[in-house]
Design an enzyme around this catalytic site. Structure first.
Site, mmCIF file in Angstrom:
data_model
loop_
_atom_site.group_PDB
_atom_site.id
_atom_site.type_symbol
_atom_site.label_atom_id
_atom_site.label_comp_id
_atom_site.label_asym_id
_atom_site.label_seq_id
_atom_site.Cartn_x
_atom_site.Cartn_y
_atom_site.Cartn_z
ATOM 1 N N LYS A 29 0.816 -1.222 0.000
ATOM 2 C CA LYS A 29 0.000 0.000 0.000
ATOM 3 C C LYS A 29 0.845 1.265 0.000
ATOM 4 O O LYS A 29 0.487 2.250 -0.641
ATOM 5 C CB LYS A 29 -0.960 0.010 1.189
ATOM 6 C CG LYS A 29 -0.296 0.156 2.542
ATOM 7 C CD LYS A 29 -1.308 0.172 3.665
ATOM 8 C CE LYS A 29 -0.648 0.252 5.019
ATOM 9 N NZ LYS A 29 0.103 1.486 5.234
ATOM 10 N N GLN A 244 -7.200 -4.928 9.866
ATOM 11 C CA GLN A 244 -6.095 -4.529 10.741
ATOM 12 C C GLN A 244 -6.476 -3.352 11.638
ATOM 13 O O GLN A 244 -5.610 -2.622 12.107
ATOM 14 C CB GLN A 244 -4.855 -4.176 9.905
ATOM 15 C CG GLN A 244 -4.287 -5.367 9.146
ATOM 16 C CD GLN A 244 -2.961 -5.048 8.493
ATOM 17 O OE1 GLN A 244 -1.922 -4.956 9.146
ATOM 18 N NE2 GLN A 244 -2.974 -4.885 7.187
#
Length: 659
Positions: A29, A244
């Site tokens: 990411k 997460q």
């Protein structure tokens, strides 16, 4: 962009409206954000000075800034903003300070400063737990973007009404001190932007494209701030992973990812599911576990890495036996596979679990670094020096004055300070200014007046020197001139402890090196924003840390210890039947491992002198059995491993005794 996979490339190139990138663990990411910034600039879609990338820690912002610098040559990236939420809020308030009644050089109060004021304002007789609960309620109101008046209107219980009352008086005290706290760095900009359409339009012109990392960790106020900055057109890319989200205890709202779709009906969603980190077995364990949680956007991570080693599940007698097995395995793998110490991590649910692990590692002379010890900026001498800097930068900062006047003490006791505070309040002056007024000093005892006069003259002199010295040069001068060094020397029983504490002040000076202008007030404010993750790298050492602290990191070999019901998942989550976040915490631990993963649990533990029997974590039964190697399943292999580890363990102890 030749190295990007199709989904990453699509996320980089999409500029048709608001975008949500659901980025699974280890899916690259950060590279997507970096490449998107480069694409925006190189493609002349948006100038660098009109782009802002926001993340949650200074460390992450610094790494992203370095990556962008490597990606974009020359001065094309000049003016680009890569920052944290709180740093952006600070920048906003430094520009718009007058709109919220602040003067230039305002101070930022930390949690200790906040508690000191709340303790003063709270009803008498409250114990520490009640005071912390009060502080938490005030902070929660701010994190939801509430003003004191709104908090009072929404209060239902007596506790909430009491907190709202304290919040109102606390905010008035901050205003008098020309100060804000961390929560205000988000709340005050939000309050201004939501209440002034013209101001909001001006800031959207200033920030024409927004990139947000770890969007699942935003709280209510942060999410609303993003909406204000992005505006109705939603020129932004939000990157996050609901799997997460492990910070509900500090206000994070993973449902903000779902709110994006409601607030921006044309939101495009791109999933990054290719994992570049984990072996196949580790990834299957992670996918199978997290699939037990409810999902609006289900991801299925996959990897081109091989199957890898089975995930080991150890059953240990107790936590001492567990620690010995972990240390012995690390020592063996270091010798047999030549794995650097820094590629090992031991993760646990709570910091209290580190004690037997440290002992076992020390016995085998394994270097380690424990995250979450006393943070550098929390050391007494460092906080004392920062208080002096704050007084020099902001005479209105009464909290800093109260700490600085006591470091060292100058015959100025609590009674004198109470009298000075009353006189200063009557005259409408800050205490540091009143302390230098002859008229006030005459009303005090001769010894107290002399102490305050000396303090005022030192501050005045240092303030004058601050005009010509860089902050790095000012720190050692301040340490000597203030008497701090002499105080530290008198407190230390030996030269070694004095050298250690003096080195902390020298290290603080080094943090200011390279800074140009701004004065100590600006730098003290920036320093106050640093999080515990910004204390530098621990070098080549085994990492011991909580599962929360491990987020964003990766290692070749990971041990998750204490996998018992009541610990992971935590007993509070079991009692309240809220396992989703605990499962996400286990998922984060599993996905830190690239090659080898060990999950261990103990059969019993000794607490308060009594032996308690433990059950293995229910999460272990949610993992795919075919990818696990539990104790007892392969006796022949285990016997050989035990022999190898035992020999290595004895060799290490023999070497230690030989030395």
């Amino acid at each position: 962009m030749s190295g990007l996979n199709p989904q990453q490339r699509a996320a980089v190139e999409y500029l048709g409206g608001p975008l949500l990138v659901l980025a699974g663990a280890g899916s690259g990411k950060t590279r997507v954000i970096t490449e998107k910034i480069a694409h925006l600039i190189a493609g002349r879609h948006v100038e660098a000075r009109h782009i802002a990338a926001i993340t949650f820690t200074n460390k992450a912002a610094r790494e992203m800034r370095e990556r962008v610098a490597k990606r974009i040559k020359g001065d094309a990236a000049e003016g680009l903003t890569v920052t944290t939420f709180h740093s952006l809020g600070l920048r906003f308030l430094q520009i718009e300070h007058a709109r919220v009644g602040l003067r230039r050089g305002f101070s930022i109060f930390d949690a200790d400063d906040q508690m000191a004021i709340i303790k003063d304002l709270a009803p008498p007789g409250l114990k520490n737990d009640a005071l912390y609960a009060l502080q938490s309620l005030v902070s929660a109101a701010k994190n939801n973007g509430l003003t004191p008046e709104q908090a009072a209107e929404l209060a239902r219980s007596p506790r909430e009404r009491e907190a709202a009352s304290v919040y109102a008086r606390y905010q008035a005290r901050l205003q008098a001190f020309n100060a804000v706290d961390f929560d205000d760095l988000i709340r005050l900009p939000l309050q201004l932007l939501e209440g002034d359409a013209g101001l909001a339009a001006g800031w959207r012109e200033r920030i024409r494209y927004l990139l947000v990392d770890e969007c699942q960790d935003t709280n209510g106020a942060q999410y609303r701030l993003l909406k204000q900055l992005a505006g109705p057109r939603g020129r932004m890319t939000c990157v996050g992973d609901d799997d997460q989200s492990i910070y509900a205890w500090r206000g994070a709202q993973p449902e903000n990812l779902d709110l994006l779709a409601e607030d921006y009906p044309d939101l495009k969603v791109i999933k990054l599911e290719q994992n570049y980190r984990c072996s196949g077995r580790i990834l299957r364990c992670a996918n199978t576990l997290i699939a037990k949680n409810p999902h609006k956007h289900l991801k299925q991570l996959w990897s081109q890495h091989g199957e890898g080693e089975p995930v080991r599940v150890w059953q240990c007698r107790n936590n001492e036996h567990e620690a010995e097995r972990v240390a012995a395995e690390i020592h063996y793998l270091k010798q047999a596979r030549d794995i650097p110490w820094g590629e090992f991590a031991i993760l646990f649910r709570g910091n209290h679990q580190s004690r037997p692990l440290e002992k076992a590692l020390q016995l085998l002379r394994i270097p380690y670094h424990l995250s979450g010890g006393t943070a550098f900026l929390d050391r007494a001498e460092v906080k004392d020096l920062l208080a002096w800097l704050r007084v020099i930068a902001n005479p209105d900062d009464d909290t800093a004055f109260l700490r600085a006047i006591a470091a060292p003490r100058r015959e100025v006791g609590a009674t004198t300070l109470e009298k000075l505070a009353a006189m200063a309040q009557t005259a409408g002056l800050p205490m540091s200014v009143a302390a230098g007024q002859v008229g006030f000093l005459k009303q005090l005892s001769a010894r107290a007046a002399a102490g305050l006069d000396e303090f005022s003259r030192i501050v005045a002199g240092l303030r004058e020197q601050a005009e010509t010295l860089t902050p790095a040069e000012l720190v050692p001068v301040l340490a000597e001139r203030s008497g701090l060094l002499a105080m530290i020397r008198s407190q230390c029983k030996d030269e070694a402890s004095f050298a250690r504490r003096k080195a902390n002040l020298e290290e603080l000076a080094s943090w200011f090196e390279g800074a140009r202008g701004g004065g100590p007030g600006e730098l003290a404010a920036q320093l106050a924003l640093l999080s515990n993750a910004d204390r530098g790298e621990p070098g080549n050492a085994v990492r011991l840390m909580s599962l929360h602290a491990a987020k964003g990191l990766e290692f070749r070999v990971v041990f998750v210890v204490g996998c018992e019901d009541g610990n992971l998942p935590h007993e509070a989550s079991l009692e309240e039947d809220r396992l989703e976040e605990e499962r996400r915490l286990m998922y984060v631990g599993i996905t830190r491992a690239r090659e080898r993963l060990y999950l261990s649990h103990s059969a019993e533990i000794k607490r308060w002198g009594e032996v308690q029997h433990l059950l293995p974590s229910r999460f272990l039964d949610e993992l795919p059995a075919g990818d696990l190697l539990r104790d007892g399943l392969d006796p022949k292999r285990e016997a050989e491993e035990k022999k190898q580890r035992g020999r290595a363990h004895l060799d290490a102890i023999a070497a230690l005794l030989g030395d």
